[in-house]
Design a protein around this motif. Sequence first.
Motif, PDB file in Angstrom:
ATOM      1  N   PHE A  80      -3.562   1.027  -6.509  1.00 45.26           N
ATOM      2  CA  PHE A  80      -3.833   0.425  -5.197  1.00 45.26           C
ATOM      3  C   PHE A  80      -4.477  -0.956  -5.338  1.00 45.26           C
ATOM      4  O   PHE A  80      -4.057  -1.915  -4.691  1.00 45.26           O
ATOM      5  N   THR A  81      -5.514  -1.055  -6.173  1.00 46.05           N
ATOM      6  CA  THR A  81      -6.186  -2.346  -6.313  1.00 46.05           C
ATOM      7  C   THR A  81      -5.291  -3.368  -6.999  1.00 46.05           C
ATOM      8  O   THR A  81      -5.337  -4.561  -6.667  1.00 46.05           O
ATOM      9  N   ASP A  82      -4.455  -2.916  -7.932  1.00 45.16           N
ATOM     10  CA  ASP A  82      -3.524  -3.828  -8.594  1.00 45.16           C
ATOM     11  C   ASP A  82      -2.540  -4.397  -7.583  1.00 45.16           C
ATOM     12  O   ASP A  82      -2.233  -5.600  -7.581  1.00 45.16           O
ATOM     13  N   ALA A  83      -2.047  -3.535  -6.690  1.00 46.93           N
ATOM     14  CA  ALA A  83      -1.103  -3.983  -5.667  1.00 46.93           C
ATOM     15  C   ALA A  83      -1.765  -4.941  -4.677  1.00 46.93           C
ATOM     16  O   ALA A  83      -1.203  -5.987  -4.325  1.00 46.93           O
ATOM     17  N   SER A 138     -10.072  -4.107  -9.621  1.00 43.54           N
ATOM     18  CA  SER A 138     -10.752  -3.716  -8.380  1.00 43.54           C
ATOM     19  C   SER A 138     -11.616  -4.843  -7.838  1.00 43.54           C
ATOM     20  O   SER A 138     -11.635  -5.106  -6.629  1.00 43.54           O
ATOM     21  N   VAL A 139     -12.348  -5.522  -8.724  1.00 44.48           N
ATOM     22  CA  VAL A 139     -13.177  -6.644  -8.283  1.00 44.48           C
ATOM     23  C   VAL A 139     -12.292  -7.764  -7.731  1.00 44.48           C
ATOM     24  O   VAL A 139     -12.583  -8.348  -6.677  1.00 44.48           O
ATOM     25  N   ALA A 140     -11.184  -8.059  -8.421  1.00 40.07           N
ATOM     26  CA  ALA A 140     -10.263  -9.100  -7.952  1.00 40.07           C
ATOM     27  C   ALA A 140      -9.695  -8.754  -6.583  1.00 40.07           C
ATOM     28  O   ALA A 140      -9.615  -9.615  -5.688  1.00 40.07           O
ATOM     29  N   ALA A 141      -9.289  -7.494  -6.398  1.00 35.46           N
ATOM     30  CA  ALA A 141      -8.716  -7.080  -5.122  1.00 35.46           C
ATOM     31  C   ALA A 141      -9.714  -7.249  -3.992  1.00 35.46           C
ATOM     32  O   ALA A 141      -9.379  -7.760  -2.906  1.00 35.46           O
ATOM     33  N   ALA A 142     -10.966  -6.841  -4.209  1.00 32.32           N
ATOM     34  CA  ALA A 142     -11.979  -6.938  -3.160  1.00 32.32           C
ATOM     35  C   ALA A 142     -12.234  -8.390  -2.767  1.00 32.32           C
ATOM     36  O   ALA A 142     -12.301  -8.725  -1.572  1.00 32.32           O
ATOM     37  N   LEU A 197       0.823  -1.212   0.000  1.00 37.99           N
ATOM     38  CA  LEU A 197       0.000   0.000   0.000  1.00 37.99           C
ATOM     39  C   LEU A 197       0.858   1.263   0.000  1.00 37.99           C
ATOM     40  O   LEU A 197       0.549   2.245  -0.687  1.00 37.99           O
ATOM     41  N   VAL A 198       1.934   1.234   0.758  1.00 33.61           N
ATOM     42  CA  VAL A 198       2.843   2.391   0.782  1.00 33.61           C
ATOM     43  C   VAL A 198       3.445   2.616  -0.596  1.00 33.61           C
ATOM     44  O   VAL A 198       3.490   3.750  -1.095  1.00 33.61           O
ATOM     45  N   PHE A 199       3.878   1.548  -1.231  1.00 31.73           N
ATOM     46  CA  PHE A 199       4.474   1.697  -2.557  1.00 31.73           C
ATOM     47  C   PHE A 199       3.449   2.169  -3.582  1.00 31.73           C
ATOM     48  O   PHE A 199       3.761   3.006  -4.436  1.00 31.73           O
ATOM     49  N   ALA A 200       2.231   1.659  -3.516  1.00 35.01           N
ATOM     50  CA  ALA A 200       1.193   2.058  -4.475  1.00 35.01           C
ATOM     51  C   ALA A 200       0.911   3.552  -4.380  1.00 35.01           C
ATOM     52  O   ALA A 200       0.660   4.213  -5.406  1.00 35.01           O
ATOM     53  N   ALA A 201       0.955   4.101  -3.177  1.00 37.38           N
ATOM     54  CA  ALA A 201       0.737   5.539  -3.018  1.00 37.38           C
ATOM     55  C   ALA A 201       1.828   6.334  -3.729  1.00 37.38           C
ATOM     56  O   ALA A 201       1.553   7.376  -4.356  1.00 37.38           O
ATOM     57  N   VAL A 202       3.054   5.845  -3.680  1.00 35.10           N
ATOM     58  CA  VAL A 202       4.176   6.527  -4.331  1.00 35.10           C
ATOM     59  C   VAL A 202       4.039   6.475  -5.850  1.00 35.10           C
ATOM     60  O   VAL A 202       4.136   7.500  -6.542  1.00 35.10           O
TER      61      VAL A 202
END
Length: 462
Positions: free
Chosen positions: A378-381, A438-442, A330-335
């Motif tokens: 974010f969802t990809d990560a 997004s669906v996969a992440a959820a 999550l930290v990396f996705a924000a960057v």
Amino acid sequence: MARSIGSPDFRAELGRTLALAGPLALANLLQMAIFATDVMFVARLGQQALAASSLAVAMIAVLMMGVNGLTSACAPLIAAELGRRENAVREVRRTTRMALWLAVILGLVCIAICQFAEEFMLATGQDPALARLGGDFLALLSVGILPMGVANVLRTFVSALGRPYFATAITAASILVNIVGDYALVFGHFGMPALGLTGAALASIITASFTVLAYAVAIRRNRRLRRFHIFGRWWRSEWPRLGQMLTLGLPISGTLIAEGGLFSGAAFLMGLVGEAQLAGHTVALQIAAIAFQVPFGIGQAATIRVGYHYGAANVAGVAAAGRAALLVCLVFAAVTSGIILVFPRLVLSAYVDVKDPANAIMVGFALRYLVVAAAFQFTDALQAVAAGALRGIQDTRVPMGIAVVSYWAAGFAVSAALGLFTPFEGVGIWIGLAVGLSVAAALLMARWHWRGRFGLLGAIAR
């Protein structure tokens, strides 16, 4: 009960996850740098060559995901064996040997399939000139699938045995080999003929072969790795172990093919929309793919760390390893999301001359797609790391079903509908990609969160 984020156990696990994920993510990034090098050289051959190579790479990417998915089943198996017993030499050797068998067999099958690439491209409605150029390119490029599959197994082996930095160093050396190969063979330097796309394919084959040789040398020269004798008696079959790998690996392969197929399918949809949009999609997707390599590396680390604790019957360790990996991703996705949003033209300039009027249309499309790419970081990560953690507890079948539903029933359906039947066109295709991820992440996050309720920890929970 799982430890809290502030506990010493979690901090220790976070450190171990970072120590493993760092070299793996860097190796992934360097691997993408090899592909990026090819794109940079091919892009200078012109828009048609770039579009044709995009179709070819879209096909080979799906096949490689299938090969790597099956063979990557050795990661949770090796990790669990080491978790149960640190000196599991025979078990690790058997697992690695069967993974190498699979890599060779599947590589030969994929090479045969790729000889019919032009016919497949024509059947999907691609421009005949692009199909012919892309088919010829893929027919030769596919030879590299076999050494690439073998290299992936060796990379998994050294990483699970605590030597992930070998993967980083070898991949870095492979970049230099690829650059020299592209420079010599694509445009004709060092006395070599200018072979264009054919030269790019040859350079990739040479690079993949070098990578396998480098891993073999590193394994033979390292005392800890050498004692497993993974190349000894390579002809001996281990059918129960092969069956175990297929049980775990087929769903992993299906998951990766479903995800890779979504992105490859998007390239074919773009081909129906227009050549300039396809070229812009190719460049933008390279950037999104590079950003994904770090979460993918974190997911690989999660598989190994979670798998280790799973083999050791440590429920708290399983929870801590998964939580640490999710926090890091999550930290990396924000960057990465911020960089893509704030500096899109700077990022694009690594691939194309954004100031060249001849590239204006392609760059315009790519900039639009990057906005969507920033949104789904974010969802990809999350989906990558959640899937990796679930593989660590050897849960692969239901995640495969989740992948098929998410990427195809949701993602590809939206891409096709918005891309082909609305004015959104290329942007609509990218919105579909975001929906699928997004669906996969959820769904994957929900399955990981309720792993105990679903009985995924088996006997160790008792």
